[in-house]
Design a protein around this motif. Structure first.
Motif, PDB file in Angstrom:
ATOM      1  N   ARG A 101      30.198 -13.494  -1.021  1.00 15.68           N
ATOM      2  CA  ARG A 101      30.144 -14.130   0.300  1.00 15.68           C
ATOM      3  C   ARG A 101      29.611 -13.180   1.372  1.00 15.68           C
ATOM      4  O   ARG A 101      29.341 -13.597   2.487  1.00 15.68           O
ATOM      5  CB  ARG A 101      31.534 -14.631   0.699  1.00 15.68           C
ATOM      6  CG  ARG A 101      32.007 -15.873  -0.081  1.00 15.68           C
ATOM      7  CD  ARG A 101      33.433 -16.211   0.319  1.00 15.68           C
ATOM      8  NE  ARG A 101      33.511 -16.386   1.775  1.00 15.68           N
ATOM      9  CZ  ARG A 101      33.304 -17.550   2.412  1.00 15.68           C
ATOM     10  NH1 ARG A 101      32.969 -18.630   1.713  1.00 15.68           N
ATOM     11  NH2 ARG A 101      33.416 -17.613   3.728  1.00 15.68           N
ATOM     12  N   GLY A 102      29.487 -11.910   1.105  1.00 12.88           N
ATOM     13  CA  GLY A 102      29.028 -10.943   2.100  1.00 12.88           C
ATOM     14  C   GLY A 102      30.092 -10.497   3.053  1.00 12.88           C
ATOM     15  O   GLY A 102      29.793  -9.977   4.138  1.00 12.88           O
ATOM     16  N   ASP A 103      31.356 -10.670   2.671  1.00  8.48           N
ATOM     17  CA  ASP A 103      32.455 -10.272   3.552  1.00  8.48           C
ATOM     18  C   ASP A 103      32.596  -8.763   3.650  1.00  8.48           C
ATOM     19  O   ASP A 103      33.167  -8.247   4.636  1.00  8.48           O
ATOM     20  CB  ASP A 103      33.778 -10.859   3.035  1.00  8.48           C
ATOM     21  CG  ASP A 103      33.786 -12.379   3.079  1.00  8.48           C
ATOM     22  OD1 ASP A 103      32.930 -12.947   3.778  1.00  8.48           O
ATOM     23  OD2 ASP A 103      34.639 -12.995   2.416  1.00  8.48           O
ATOM     24  N   LEU A 104      32.083  -8.031   2.650  1.00 11.24           N
ATOM     25  CA  LEU A 104      32.234  -6.578   2.687  1.00 11.24           C
ATOM     26  C   LEU A 104      31.403  -5.947   3.798  1.00 11.24           C
ATOM     27  O   LEU A 104      31.789  -4.929   4.388  1.00 11.24           O
ATOM     28  CB  LEU A 104      31.837  -5.976   1.335  1.00 11.24           C
ATOM     29  CG  LEU A 104      32.630  -6.465   0.108  1.00 11.24           C
ATOM     30  CD1 LEU A 104      32.099  -5.815  -1.155  1.00 11.24           C
ATOM     31  CD2 LEU A 104      34.117  -6.183   0.284  1.00 11.24           C
ATOM     32  N   ASN A 105      30.203  -6.571   4.119  1.00  9.99           N
ATOM     33  CA  ASN A 105      29.337  -6.017   5.158  1.00  9.99           C
ATOM     34  C   ASN A 105      29.732  -6.489   6.557  1.00  9.99           C
ATOM     35  O   ASN A 105      29.412  -5.831   7.535  1.00  9.99           O
ATOM     36  CB  ASN A 105      27.892  -6.389   4.887  1.00  9.99           C
ATOM     37  CG  ASN A 105      27.409  -5.849   3.534  1.00  9.99           C
ATOM     38  OD1 ASN A 105      27.831  -4.772   3.128  1.00  9.99           O
ATOM     39  ND2 ASN A 105      26.528  -6.600   2.865  1.00  9.99           N
ATOM     40  N   LYS A 106      30.421  -7.641   6.633  1.00 11.78           N
ATOM     41  CA  LYS A 106      30.778  -8.209   7.932  1.00 11.78           C
ATOM     42  C   LYS A 106      32.281  -8.170   8.184  1.00 11.78           C
ATOM     43  O   LYS A 106      32.821  -8.993   8.911  1.00 11.78           O
ATOM     44  CB  LYS A 106      30.308  -9.651   8.017  1.00 11.78           C
ATOM     45  CG  LYS A 106      28.800  -9.817   7.788  1.00 11.78           C
ATOM     46  CD  LYS A 106      28.418 -11.285   7.812  1.00 11.78           C
ATOM     47  CE  LYS A 106      26.914 -11.456   7.537  1.00 11.78           C
ATOM     48  NZ  LYS A 106      26.506 -12.875   7.538  1.00 11.78           N
ATOM     49  N   ALA A 107      32.923  -7.200   7.583  1.00 10.46           N
ATOM     50  CA  ALA A 107      34.380  -7.152   7.721  1.00 10.46           C
ATOM     51  C   ALA A 107      34.812  -6.790   9.126  1.00 10.46           C
ATOM     52  O   ALA A 107      35.846  -7.244   9.604  1.00 10.46           O
ATOM     53  CB  ALA A 107      34.951  -6.141   6.719  1.00 10.46           C
ATOM     54  N   HIS A 108      33.994  -5.986   9.844  1.00  6.28           N
ATOM     55  CA  HIS A 108      34.381  -5.552  11.178  1.00  6.28           C
ATOM     56  C   HIS A 108      33.779  -6.415  12.281  1.00  6.28           C
ATOM     57  O   HIS A 108      33.898  -6.073  13.465  1.00  6.28           O
ATOM     58  CB  HIS A 108      33.958  -4.096  11.376  1.00  6.28           C
ATOM     59  CG  HIS A 108      34.604  -3.162  10.370  1.00  6.28           C
ATOM     60  ND1 HIS A 108      35.906  -2.744  10.446  1.00  6.28           N
ATOM     61  CD2 HIS A 108      34.077  -2.555   9.264  1.00  6.28           C
ATOM     62  CE1 HIS A 108      36.180  -1.934   9.444  1.00  6.28           C
ATOM     63  NE2 HIS A 108      35.070  -1.803   8.697  1.00  6.28           N
ATOM     64  N   ASP A 109      33.116  -7.520  11.916  1.00  5.44           N
ATOM     65  CA  ASP A 109      32.529  -8.443  12.906  1.00  5.44           C
ATOM     66  C   ASP A 109      33.600  -9.444  13.320  1.00  5.44           C
ATOM     67  O   ASP A 109      34.099 -10.231  12.512  1.00  5.44           O
ATOM     68  CB  ASP A 109      31.324  -9.145  12.313  1.00  5.44           C
ATOM     69  CG  ASP A 109      30.536  -9.933  13.350  1.00  5.44           C
ATOM     70  OD1 ASP A 109      30.978  -9.954  14.526  1.00  5.44           O
ATOM     71  OD2 ASP A 109      29.517 -10.514  12.974  1.00  5.44           O
ATOM     72  N   ASP A 110      33.938  -9.419  14.633  1.00  5.57           N
ATOM     73  CA  ASP A 110      35.007 -10.286  15.098  1.00  5.57           C
ATOM     74  C   ASP A 110      34.606 -11.755  15.140  1.00  5.57           C
ATOM     75  O   ASP A 110      35.463 -12.639  15.062  1.00  5.57           O
ATOM     76  CB  ASP A 110      35.464  -9.848  16.491  1.00  5.57           C
ATOM     77  CG  ASP A 110      36.060  -8.455  16.476  1.00  5.57           C
ATOM     78  OD1 ASP A 110      36.552  -8.047  15.378  1.00  5.57           O
ATOM     79  OD2 ASP A 110      36.051  -7.774  17.502  1.00  5.57           O
ATOM     80  N   SER A 111      33.328 -12.046  15.236  1.00  7.67           N
ATOM     81  CA  SER A 111      32.865 -13.437  15.307  1.00  7.67           C
ATOM     82  C   SER A 111      32.732 -14.079  13.932  1.00  7.67           C
ATOM     83  O   SER A 111      32.521 -15.296  13.823  1.00  7.67           O
ATOM     84  CB  SER A 111      31.505 -13.503  16.024  1.00  7.67           C
ATOM     85  OG  SER A 111      30.531 -12.746  15.302  1.00  7.67           O
ATOM     86  N   TYR A 112      32.858 -13.292  12.876  1.00  8.85           N
ATOM     87  CA  TYR A 112      32.674 -13.812  11.509  1.00  8.85           C
ATOM     88  C   TYR A 112      34.055 -14.065  10.880  1.00  8.85           C
ATOM     89  O   TYR A 112      34.974 -13.260  11.016  1.00  8.85           O
ATOM     90  CB  TYR A 112      31.874 -12.807  10.682  1.00  8.85           C
ATOM     91  CG  TYR A 112      31.693 -13.228   9.219  1.00  8.85           C
ATOM     92  CD1 TYR A 112      30.778 -14.226   8.897  1.00  8.85           C
ATOM     93  CD2 TYR A 112      32.438 -12.617   8.204  1.00  8.85           C
ATOM     94  CE1 TYR A 112      30.607 -14.607   7.573  1.00  8.85           C
ATOM     95  CE2 TYR A 112      32.256 -12.993   6.895  1.00  8.85           C
ATOM     96  CZ  TYR A 112      31.348 -14.003   6.570  1.00  8.85           C
ATOM     97  OH  TYR A 112      31.170 -14.378   5.262  1.00  8.85           O
ATOM     98  N   THR A 113      34.171 -15.216  10.193  1.00 10.46           N
ATOM     99  CA  THR A 113      35.435 -15.586   9.517  1.00 10.46           C
ATOM    100  C   THR A 113      35.273 -15.343   8.026  1.00 10.46           C
ATOM    101  O   THR A 113      34.584 -16.117   7.338  1.00 10.46           O
ATOM    102  CB  THR A 113      35.802 -17.054   9.774  1.00 10.46           C
ATOM    103  OG1 THR A 113      35.886 -17.282  11.175  1.00 10.46           O
ATOM    104  CG2 THR A 113      37.118 -17.394   9.104  1.00 10.46           C
ATOM    105  N   PRO A 114      35.852 -14.295   7.455  1.00 12.62           N
ATOM    106  CA  PRO A 114      35.687 -13.998   6.025  1.00 12.62           C
ATOM    107  C   PRO A 114      36.622 -14.868   5.171  1.00 12.62           C
ATOM    108  O   PRO A 114      37.459 -15.619   5.687  1.00 12.62           O
ATOM    109  CB  PRO A 114      36.044 -12.528   5.940  1.00 12.62           C
ATOM    110  CG  PRO A 114      37.040 -12.326   7.025  1.00 12.62           C
ATOM    111  CD  PRO A 114      36.671 -13.275   8.143  1.00 12.62           C
ATOM    112  N   CYS A 115      36.506 -14.728   3.857  1.00 11.46           N
ATOM    113  CA  CYS A 115      37.429 -15.443   2.937  1.00 11.46           C
ATOM    114  C   CYS A 115      38.824 -14.850   3.021  1.00 11.46           C
ATOM    115  O   CYS A 115      39.806 -15.573   3.095  1.00 11.46           O
ATOM    116  CB  CYS A 115      36.906 -15.353   1.513  1.00 11.46           C
ATOM    117  SG  CYS A 115      37.921 -16.226   0.307  1.00 11.46           S
TER     118      CYS A 115
END
Length: 493
Positions: A101-115
């Motif tokens: 899902r690409g959550d590892l690269n966007k883990a510190h992005d507050d606007s992104y909702t990871p799994c």
């Protein structure tokens, strides 16, 4: 010695005790080599199964029992290995979902909702799995509603984790609660003894319970393992024979609150019927003792085992008493639990003792055989009565008195008894009794005279026509009609 006599009583004579202290059995003069045992003293069976071939798959079909039967070190190894593999596998699954899902690269992005929030590498995925599996719930890592594959993996993780926990924890609980360790507090004497009890030769050993908790429905059994060859030539290396320790009397049901001495009476039914002090040195056998009962605290069945070889059976020994009365209670001294002392015991087997007793005893009196003859005579009388009862009433009157044949049979039986008893008299008395005109001849003449009188009376009681037909007694039978002649012959035969 005086203290021993005060303890055992004056009627017991101690021949000798062991000099090693504590009353232990003395060593034999010619010790044998190491004896191969079927059951060790601690109850472990020396049996290994080999060359199973394709039958090893049966162990996997009952995996739970197989794991319980394994040793503790293998159980702990499987327990740790299973949990480690399961944790690493499930943590890898969470890391794969975050990577795809690409959550590892966007883990510190507050606007992104990871799994899964705050999962950006494998250690963080592993920590999330541990928190979820152990229901710790720190609240820093959590699953969101934007990941349907994560929800499915979460359900699978919950089901798999419950199955693994139930299987492994249940296996460990059953293994820890097994009553095998309870058998460690059930003691058996190191040696068995053979001595007399109640004028009978007995094989005895001692059993004790070290705990205050009772063994409910305790029962003891004994097996004799001995090799033998059948008449057909078949060799049985470990033939099992039952040793009766009170099954018929209920003595095998134990109330095991204090040490008990288990007794096997050696008689004609015992496998030790031919065992003597001399033959025990050349015999090879093993006595397996099995004690079963229900543990009072857990309600589980416990079994304790031990064995005695021929070297551990002491002839002419007896156990020291271990129970003494104190103020308000009975005290058990376990320091004398294994101690024995020698007592006078015949060195012969029970079979040899019975043969010597028969040789020294007088002959069997002839009353036994006379009783058999009396029974035969009584049976003859009963047979004559039955035949007479079947005749018509007229012929019953013709035959005269009913007690006539009985008298003759009784007289003959008494004469045969007297003749039999004459055989037991000395030779001089037998010669005197054999002189003509003796009592036997007189008895015979009296019997013949009584028979003649009875026949004359019976003829006198006949009707006039039959009296004429009777004539001289012998012609009566020839002058009768054929039917009466046949009935008369049936009557006397």
């Amino acid at each position: 010695m005086s203290a021993l006599r005060r303890k055992l009583g004056d009627e017991y004579q101690v021949v000798s005790t062991s000099a090693s202290g504590g009353g232990l059995p003395p060593p034999r003069s010619a010790p044998r080599g190491k004896r191969q045992r079927f059951v060790d003293k601690n109850g472990r069976c020396n049996v290994q199964h080999g060359n199973l071939g394709g039958e090893t798959s049966r162990y996997l079909s009952d995996l739970f029992t197989t794991l319980v039967d394994l040793k503790w070190r293998w159980n702990l190894f499987i327990f740790i290995l299973t949990y480690t593999v399961a944790w690493l596998f499930m943590a890898s699954m969470w890391w794969v979902i975050a990577y795809m899902r690409g959550d590892l690269n966007k883990a510190h992005d507050d606007s992104y909702t990871p799994c899964v929030a705050n999962v950006y590498n494998f250690p963080s995925a592993f920590l999330f799995f541990i928190e979820t599996e152990a229901t710790i719930g720190y609240g820093y890592r959590y699953i969101t509603d934007k990941c349907p594959e994560g929800i499915i993996l979460f359900l699978f993780q919950s089901i798999l984790g419950s199955i693994v926990d139930a299987f492994l924890i249940g296996c460990m609980f059953i293994k820890m609660s097994q009553p095998k360790k309870r058998a460690e507090t059930l003691m058996f004497s190191r040696a068995a003894v053979i001595s007399q009890r109640d004028a009978k030769l007995c094989l005895m050993f001692r059993v004790g319970n070290l705990r205050n908790s009772h063994m409910v429905s305790a029962q003891i059994r004994c097996k004799l393992l001995k090799s033998r060859q059948t008449p057909e030539g078949e060799f049985l290396p470990l033939d099992q024979l039952e040793l009766d320790v009170g099954f018929s009397t209920g003595a095998d049901q134990l109330f095991l609150v204090s040490p008990l001495t288990i007794c096997h009476v050696i008689d004609a039914k015992s496998p030790f019927y031919d065992l003597s002090q001399r033959s025990i040195r050349t015999e090879q056998f093993e006595i397996v003792v099995i004690l079963e009962g229900i543990v009072e605290t857990t309600g589980m069945t416990c079994q304790a085992r031990t064995s005695y070889t021929e070297d551990e059976v002491l002839w002419g020994h007896r156990f020291f008493p271990v129970i003494s009365l104190e103020e308000g209670f009975f005290k058990v001294d376990y320091s004398q639990f294994h101690a024995t002392f020698e007592v006078p015991t015949p060195p012969y087997s029970v079979k040899e003792q019975e043969e010597m007793l028969l040789m020294s005893s007088p002959l069997i009196p002839p009353a036994v055989s006379n009783s058999k003859e009396r029974n035969n005579s009584v049976e003859c009388l009963d047979g004559l009565d039955e035949v007479g009862a079947k005749l018509p009433s007229k012929l019953q009157k013709i035959t005269g008195r009913d007690d006539f044949p009985k008298k003759l049979l009784r007289m003959s039986s008494t004469t045969s008894e007297k003749a039999y008893s004459m055989g037991d008299l000395p030779m001089k008395l037998q010669r005197i009794s054999s002189v003509p005109g003796s009592s036997e001849e007189k008895l015979g003449s009296r019997g013949a005279k009584a028979a003649a009188d009875a026949m004359s009376q019976s003829v006198a009681e006949l009707p006039p026509k039959l009296q004429k037909l009777s004539g001289g007694g012998g012609r009566m039978e020839g002058n009768l009609p054929p039917k009466l002649r046949k009935m008369n012959s049936d009557r006397f035969t």
